[in-house]
Design a protein around this motif. Sequence first.
Motif, PDB file in Angstrom:
ATOM      1  N   ARG A 119      -4.203  23.036  25.422  1.00 46.42           N
ATOM      2  CA  ARG A 119      -4.927  22.702  24.206  1.00 46.42           C
ATOM      3  C   ARG A 119      -5.125  23.970  23.398  1.00 46.42           C
ATOM      4  O   ARG A 119      -5.646  24.967  23.902  1.00 46.42           O
ATOM      5  N   VAL A 120      -4.673  23.938  22.149  1.00 45.17           N
ATOM      6  CA  VAL A 120      -4.761  25.103  21.274  1.00 45.17           C
ATOM      7  C   VAL A 120      -5.298  24.688  19.904  1.00 45.17           C
ATOM      8  O   VAL A 120      -5.241  23.519  19.539  1.00 45.17           O
ATOM      9  N   ILE A 121      -5.781  25.664  19.174  1.00 44.51           N
ATOM     10  CA  ILE A 121      -6.068  25.459  17.756  1.00 44.51           C
ATOM     11  C   ILE A 121      -5.109  26.369  17.004  1.00 44.51           C
ATOM     12  O   ILE A 121      -5.086  27.579  17.230  1.00 44.51           O
ATOM     13  N   CYS A 122      -4.296  25.770  16.164  1.00 43.70           N
ATOM     14  CA  CYS A 122      -3.307  26.517  15.400  1.00 43.70           C
ATOM     15  C   CYS A 122      -3.781  26.664  13.955  1.00 43.70           C
ATOM     16  O   CYS A 122      -4.125  25.680  13.305  1.00 43.70           O
ATOM     17  N   TYR A 123      -3.752  27.911  13.474  1.00 45.41           N
ATOM     18  CA  TYR A 123      -4.205  28.209  12.107  1.00 45.41           C
ATOM     19  C   TYR A 123      -3.037  28.501  11.169  1.00 45.41           C
ATOM     20  O   TYR A 123      -3.254  29.018  10.070  1.00 45.41           O
ATOM     21  N   CYS A 124      -1.828  28.174  11.558  1.00 46.35           N
ATOM     22  CA  CYS A 124      -0.671  28.534  10.724  1.00 46.35           C
ATOM     23  C   CYS A 124      -0.664  27.764   9.406  1.00 46.35           C
ATOM     24  O   CYS A 124      -1.192  26.660   9.296  1.00 46.35           O
ATOM     25  N   LYS A 125      -0.043  28.369   8.427  1.00 41.64           N
ATOM     26  CA  LYS A 125       0.062  27.760   7.091  1.00 41.64           C
ATOM     27  C   LYS A 125       0.892  26.477   7.130  1.00 41.64           C
ATOM     28  O   LYS A 125       0.670  25.565   6.330  1.00 41.64           O
ATOM     29  N   ASP A 126       1.862  26.400   8.070  1.00 42.34           N
ATOM     30  CA  ASP A 126       2.696  25.193   8.161  1.00 42.34           C
ATOM     31  C   ASP A 126       1.893  23.990   8.645  1.00 42.34           C
ATOM     32  O   ASP A 126       2.053  22.883   8.123  1.00 42.34           O
ATOM     33  N   CYS A 127       1.033  24.176   9.634  1.00 34.43           N
ATOM     34  CA  CYS A 127       0.181  23.069  10.087  1.00 34.43           C
ATOM     35  C   CYS A 127      -0.755  22.635   8.959  1.00 34.43           C
ATOM     36  O   CYS A 127      -1.002  21.440   8.768  1.00 34.43           O
ATOM     37  N   GLN A 128      -1.239  23.592   8.205  1.00 28.66           N
ATOM     38  CA  GLN A 128      -2.095  23.264   7.063  1.00 28.66           C
ATOM     39  C   GLN A 128      -1.301  22.504   5.998  1.00 28.66           C
ATOM     40  O   GLN A 128      -1.785  21.513   5.438  1.00 28.66           O
ATOM     41  N   ALA A 129      -0.064  22.939   5.739  1.00 32.39           N
ATOM     42  CA  ALA A 129       0.774  22.267   4.741  1.00 32.39           C
ATOM     43  C   ALA A 129       1.078  20.836   5.158  1.00 32.39           C
ATOM     44  O   ALA A 129       1.097  19.924   4.321  1.00 32.39           O
ATOM     45  N   PHE A 130       1.313  20.622   6.452  1.00 32.91           N
ATOM     46  CA  PHE A 130       1.573  19.273   6.974  1.00 32.91           C
ATOM     47  C   PHE A 130       0.370  18.374   6.709  1.00 32.91           C
ATOM     48  O   PHE A 130       0.505  17.272   6.165  1.00 32.91           O
TER      49      PHE A 130
ATOM     50  N   ASP B 234     -10.013  22.109  10.705  1.00 28.11           N
ATOM     51  CA  ASP B 234     -11.400  22.516  10.879  1.00 28.11           C
ATOM     52  C   ASP B 234     -11.816  23.395   9.687  1.00 28.11           C
ATOM     53  O   ASP B 234     -11.045  23.597   8.751  1.00 28.11           O
ATOM     54  N   GLU B 235     -13.021  23.941   9.737  1.00 27.83           N
ATOM     55  CA  GLU B 235     -13.562  24.716   8.608  1.00 27.83           C
ATOM     56  C   GLU B 235     -12.744  25.955   8.280  1.00 27.83           C
ATOM     57  O   GLU B 235     -12.775  26.460   7.167  1.00 27.83           O
ATOM     58  N   GLN B 236     -11.976  26.455   9.241  1.00 28.98           N
ATOM     59  CA  GLN B 236     -11.151  27.654   9.031  1.00 28.98           C
ATOM     60  C   GLN B 236      -9.663  27.316   8.871  1.00 28.98           C
ATOM     61  O   GLN B 236      -8.818  28.190   8.905  1.00 28.98           O
ATOM     62  N   GLY B 237      -9.349  26.032   8.717  1.00 27.28           N
ATOM     63  CA  GLY B 237      -7.961  25.620   8.516  1.00 27.28           C
ATOM     64  C   GLY B 237      -7.180  25.414   9.801  1.00 27.28           C
ATOM     65  O   GLY B 237      -5.948  25.363   9.776  1.00 27.28           O
ATOM     66  N   GLY B 238      -7.855  25.249  10.932  1.00 30.52           N
ATOM     67  CA  GLY B 238      -7.178  25.080  12.217  1.00 30.52           C
ATOM     68  C   GLY B 238      -6.934  23.625  12.575  1.00 30.52           C
ATOM     69  O   GLY B 238      -7.691  22.738  12.178  1.00 30.52           O
ATOM     70  N   THR B 239      -5.861  23.399  13.326  1.00 26.77           N
ATOM     71  CA  THR B 239      -5.505  22.073  13.823  1.00 26.77           C
ATOM     72  C   THR B 239      -5.608  22.079  15.340  1.00 26.77           C
ATOM     73  O   THR B 239      -4.985  22.904  16.007  1.00 26.77           O
ATOM     74  N   ASP B 240      -6.363  21.153  15.894  1.00 25.73           N
ATOM     75  CA  ASP B 240      -6.543  21.006  17.340  1.00 25.73           C
ATOM     76  C   ASP B 240      -5.329  20.233  17.880  1.00 25.73           C
ATOM     77  O   ASP B 240      -5.075  19.101  17.473  1.00 25.73           O
ATOM     78  N   ILE B 241      -4.595  20.859  18.795  1.00 30.92           N
ATOM     79  CA  ILE B 241      -3.331  20.305  19.299  1.00 30.92           C
ATOM     80  C   ILE B 241      -3.329  20.329  20.828  1.00 30.92           C
ATOM     81  O   ILE B 241      -3.731  21.316  21.438  1.00 30.92           O
ATOM     82  N   TYR B 242      -2.852  19.251  21.429  1.00 28.37           N
ATOM     83  CA  TYR B 242      -2.670  19.190  22.881  1.00 28.37           C
ATOM     84  C   TYR B 242      -1.175  19.113  23.175  1.00 28.37           C
ATOM     85  O   TYR B 242      -0.509  18.169  22.768  1.00 28.37           O
ATOM     86  N   GLN B 243      -0.661  20.108  23.872  1.00 26.93           N
ATOM     87  CA  GLN B 243       0.773  20.207  24.162  1.00 26.93           C
ATOM     88  C   GLN B 243       1.070  19.641  25.545  1.00 26.93           C
ATOM     89  O   GLN B 243       0.428  20.012  26.526  1.00 26.93           O
TER      90      GLN B 243
ATOM     91  N   MET C 276       8.601  19.555  24.870  1.00 25.35           N
ATOM     92  CA  MET C 276       7.194  19.705  24.522  1.00 25.35           C
ATOM     93  C   MET C 276       6.877  18.962  23.233  1.00 25.35           C
ATOM     94  O   MET C 276       7.651  18.998  22.287  1.00 25.35           O
ATOM     95  N   ILE C 277       5.748  18.300  23.249  1.00 26.76           N
ATOM     96  CA  ILE C 277       5.205  17.656  22.053  1.00 26.76           C
ATOM     97  C   ILE C 277       3.770  18.142  21.905  1.00 26.76           C
ATOM     98  O   ILE C 277       3.023  18.182  22.887  1.00 26.76           O
ATOM     99  N   GLY C 278       3.398  18.500  20.699  1.00 25.00           N
ATOM    100  CA  GLY C 278       2.016  18.884  20.417  1.00 25.00           C
ATOM    101  C   GLY C 278       1.315  17.734  19.715  1.00 25.00           C
ATOM    102  O   GLY C 278       1.563  17.489  18.542  1.00 25.00           O
ATOM    103  N   LEU C 279       0.474  16.995  20.437  1.00 24.37           N
ATOM    104  CA  LEU C 279      -0.270  15.881  19.839  1.00 24.37           C
ATOM    105  C   LEU C 279      -1.418  16.418  18.999  1.00 24.37           C
ATOM    106  O   LEU C 279      -2.186  17.267  19.458  1.00 24.37           O
ATOM    107  N   ILE C 280      -1.539  15.903  17.807  1.00 19.89           N
ATOM    108  CA  ILE C 280      -2.611  16.323  16.904  1.00 19.89           C
ATOM    109  C   ILE C 280      -3.836  15.439  17.157  1.00 19.89           C
ATOM    110  O   ILE C 280      -3.710  14.223  17.332  1.00 19.89           O
ATOM    111  N   HIS C 281      -4.990  16.051  17.174  1.00 25.63           N
ATOM    112  CA  HIS C 281      -6.220  15.363  17.567  1.00 25.63           C
ATOM    113  C   HIS C 281      -6.504  14.104  16.762  1.00 25.63           C
ATOM    114  O   HIS C 281      -7.152  13.181  17.258  1.00 25.63           O
ATOM    115  N   SER C 282      -6.014  14.010  15.535  1.00 26.66           N
ATOM    116  CA  SER C 282      -6.269  12.827  14.702  1.00 26.66           C
ATOM    117  C   SER C 282      -5.610  11.571  15.257  1.00 26.66           C
ATOM    118  O   SER C 282      -5.990  10.459  14.888  1.00 26.66           O
TER     119      SER C 282
END
Length: 194
Positions: A27-38, A50-59, A106-112
């Motif tokens: 489980r990671v939080i990714c702050y990359c611009k690509d995850c934000q763009a998605f 999240d408040e800092q632009g992070g995406t909670d992902i479970y790989q 590997m698949i990174g499931l997004i918390h949503s």
Amino acid sequence: MDNLALQCRCGQIKGRAIKVNPADGTRVICYCKDCQAFAHALKAGAEVLDEQGGTDIYQLPPARLQIQQGLEQIRCLRLSEKGLYRWYAGCCNTPIGNSLAPRVPMIGLIHSFIVDPEREAKLGPVRACVNLRGATGQIPKSQLDAAPARGYVGKLMLKILVWKLSGQGRPNPLFSTKGQPLASPHILSPGEKL
């Protein structure tokens, strides 16, 4: 090990991740611009980031992902010709997850997409905060201390190798047996939103 309930916002796509436990996934939080763009392309920034632009992902490995309903609603986009395969629900634009390539198990499931009421216990704590340069705000030091990025890539590569050697790359519900994506990827043009 537990199963994890998955569903898009409108309920047309339902599935589960099987054999889930904190030690066998990442489980990671990714702050990359690509995850934000998605997230922004799907007009889902408020639900995903999240408040800092992070995406909670479970790989996890693809063989542990099962789509039980609505497979025909799954869509794919890529931010560039060689970018990640980013999966979402065509019915309601719920982000589902990310894949590197069909041969990478590997698949990174997004918390949503994770609707399980016991999600926190089943996934465990965030293990790493990654791509910190893309953060849109100051990430709390306590969060960074609890989930350091140091060593993350090495641990993830080891897990991917184990998943590959143990055959957990197949079946992959998002790619055919010949490695073709379930849905033809839409390459997102600059500034485009779906």
